[in-house]
Scaffold this motif. Structure first.
Motif, PDB file in Angstrom:
ATOM      1  N   GLU A  20      50.485  54.317  50.231  1.00  0.00           N
ATOM      2  CA  GLU A  20      51.837  54.067  49.727  1.00  0.00           C
ATOM      3  C   GLU A  20      52.765  53.591  50.840  1.00  0.00           C
ATOM      4  O   GLU A  20      53.579  52.688  50.623  1.00  0.00           O
ATOM      5  CB  GLU A  20      52.412  55.333  49.096  1.00  0.00           C
ATOM      6  CG  GLU A  20      51.772  55.729  47.789  1.00  0.00           C
ATOM      7  CD  GLU A  20      52.434  56.950  47.189  1.00  0.00           C
ATOM      8  OE1 GLU A  20      53.685  56.967  47.098  1.00  0.00           O
ATOM      9  OE2 GLU A  20      51.717  57.894  46.819  1.00  0.00           O
ATOM     10  N   SER A  24      54.412  49.877  51.003  1.00  0.00           N
ATOM     11  CA  SER A  24      55.856  49.754  51.069  1.00  0.00           C
ATOM     12  C   SER A  24      56.292  48.898  52.255  1.00  0.00           C
ATOM     13  O   SER A  24      57.191  48.069  52.129  1.00  0.00           O
ATOM     14  CB  SER A  24      56.501  51.139  51.162  1.00  0.00           C
ATOM     15  OG  SER A  24      57.895  51.030  51.241  1.00  0.00           O
ATOM     16  N   GLU A  28      57.960  45.805  50.450  1.00  0.00           N
ATOM     17  CA  GLU A  28      59.330  46.193  50.139  1.00  0.00           C
ATOM     18  C   GLU A  28      60.193  46.099  51.396  1.00  0.00           C
ATOM     19  O   GLU A  28      59.680  46.080  52.518  1.00  0.00           O
ATOM     20  CB  GLU A  28      59.357  47.611  49.572  1.00  0.00           C
ATOM     21  CG  GLU A  28      58.542  47.745  48.296  1.00  0.00           C
ATOM     22  CD  GLU A  28      58.368  49.180  47.835  1.00  0.00           C
ATOM     23  OE1 GLU A  28      58.897  50.098  48.489  1.00  0.00           O
ATOM     24  OE2 GLU A  28      57.688  49.380  46.821  1.00  0.00           O
ATOM     25  N   ASP A  30      62.476  48.405  52.269  1.00  0.00           N
ATOM     26  CA  ASP A  30      62.656  49.737  52.823  1.00  0.00           C
ATOM     27  C   ASP A  30      61.873  50.731  51.968  1.00  0.00           C
ATOM     28  O   ASP A  30      61.480  50.425  50.848  1.00  0.00           O
ATOM     29  CB  ASP A  30      64.144  50.097  52.826  1.00  0.00           C
ATOM     30  CG  ASP A  30      64.496  51.193  53.807  1.00  0.00           C
ATOM     31  OD1 ASP A  30      63.618  51.629  54.575  1.00  0.00           O
ATOM     32  OD2 ASP A  30      65.672  51.620  53.816  1.00  0.00           O
ATOM     33  N   SER A  32      61.232  53.656  49.427  1.00  0.00           N
ATOM     34  CA  SER A  32      61.975  54.193  48.287  1.00  0.00           C
ATOM     35  C   SER A  32      62.344  55.645  48.574  1.00  0.00           C
ATOM     36  O   SER A  32      61.762  56.296  49.452  1.00  0.00           O
ATOM     37  CB  SER A  32      61.124  54.112  47.015  1.00  0.00           C
ATOM     38  OG  SER A  32      60.027  54.998  47.113  1.00  0.00           O
ATOM     39  N   GLU A  33      63.292  56.148  47.814  1.00  0.00           N
ATOM     40  CA  GLU A  33      63.715  57.541  47.976  1.00  0.00           C
ATOM     41  C   GLU A  33      62.548  58.491  47.699  1.00  0.00           C
ATOM     42  O   GLU A  33      62.347  59.474  48.410  1.00  0.00           O
ATOM     43  CB  GLU A  33      64.881  57.839  47.036  1.00  0.00           C
ATOM     44  CG  GLU A  33      65.523  59.179  47.275  1.00  0.00           C
ATOM     45  CD  GLU A  33      66.262  59.276  48.600  1.00  0.00           C
ATOM     46  OE1 GLU A  33      66.380  60.408  49.107  1.00  0.00           O
ATOM     47  OE2 GLU A  33      66.714  58.254  49.119  1.00  0.00           O
ATOM     48  N   GLU A  34      61.768  58.178  46.672  1.00  0.00           N
ATOM     49  CA  GLU A  34      60.609  59.004  46.322  1.00  0.00           C
ATOM     50  C   GLU A  34      59.595  59.050  47.471  1.00  0.00           C
ATOM     51  O   GLU A  34      59.080  60.115  47.814  1.00  0.00           O
ATOM     52  CB  GLU A  34      59.947  58.459  45.066  1.00  0.00           C
ATOM     53  CG  GLU A  34      58.737  59.230  44.621  1.00  0.00           C
ATOM     54  CD  GLU A  34      58.063  58.631  43.400  1.00  0.00           C
ATOM     55  OE1 GLU A  34      56.972  59.121  43.055  1.00  0.00           O
ATOM     56  OE2 GLU A  34      58.608  57.679  42.806  1.00  0.00           O
ATOM     57  N   ARG A  36      60.205  58.472  50.668  1.00  0.00           N
ATOM     58  CA  ARG A  36      60.811  59.208  51.787  1.00  0.00           C
ATOM     59  C   ARG A  36      60.638  60.724  51.605  1.00  0.00           C
ATOM     60  O   ARG A  36      60.325  61.431  52.558  1.00  0.00           O
ATOM     61  CB  ARG A  36      62.290  58.874  51.899  1.00  0.00           C
ATOM     62  CG  ARG A  36      62.559  57.495  52.397  1.00  0.00           C
ATOM     63  CD  ARG A  36      64.038  57.204  52.382  1.00  0.00           C
ATOM     64  NE  ARG A  36      64.285  55.808  52.589  1.00  0.00           N
ATOM     65  CZ  ARG A  36      65.122  55.336  53.475  1.00  0.00           C
ATOM     66  NH1 ARG A  36      65.824  56.149  54.227  1.00  0.00           N
ATOM     67  NH2 ARG A  36      65.284  54.035  53.620  1.00  0.00           N
TER      68      ARG A  36
END
Length: 48
Positions: A20, A24, A28, A30, A32-34, A36
């Motif tokens: 993951e 990312s 992506e 940055d 994602s909050e999930e 992090r």
């Protein structure tokens, strides 16, 4: 990134989470909050 490799070496970050993270980084802008939260949970584990 160096911190992530240390946690992989300590077996705190497993293959699925590493996938993951790499996905990312490549696809992506940055994390994602999930993701992090998953990283924080994995790296805050106490050593057994």
């Amino acid at each position: 990134m160096e911190n992530i490799s240390v946690h992989v070496a300590d077996n705190r970050i497993d293959k699925e989470l590493l996938y993951e993270i790499i996905y990312s980084i490549i696809n992506e802008d940055d994390f994602s909050e999930e993701l992090r939260i998953k990283i924080i949970d994995a790296t805050k584990q106490e050593e057994h």
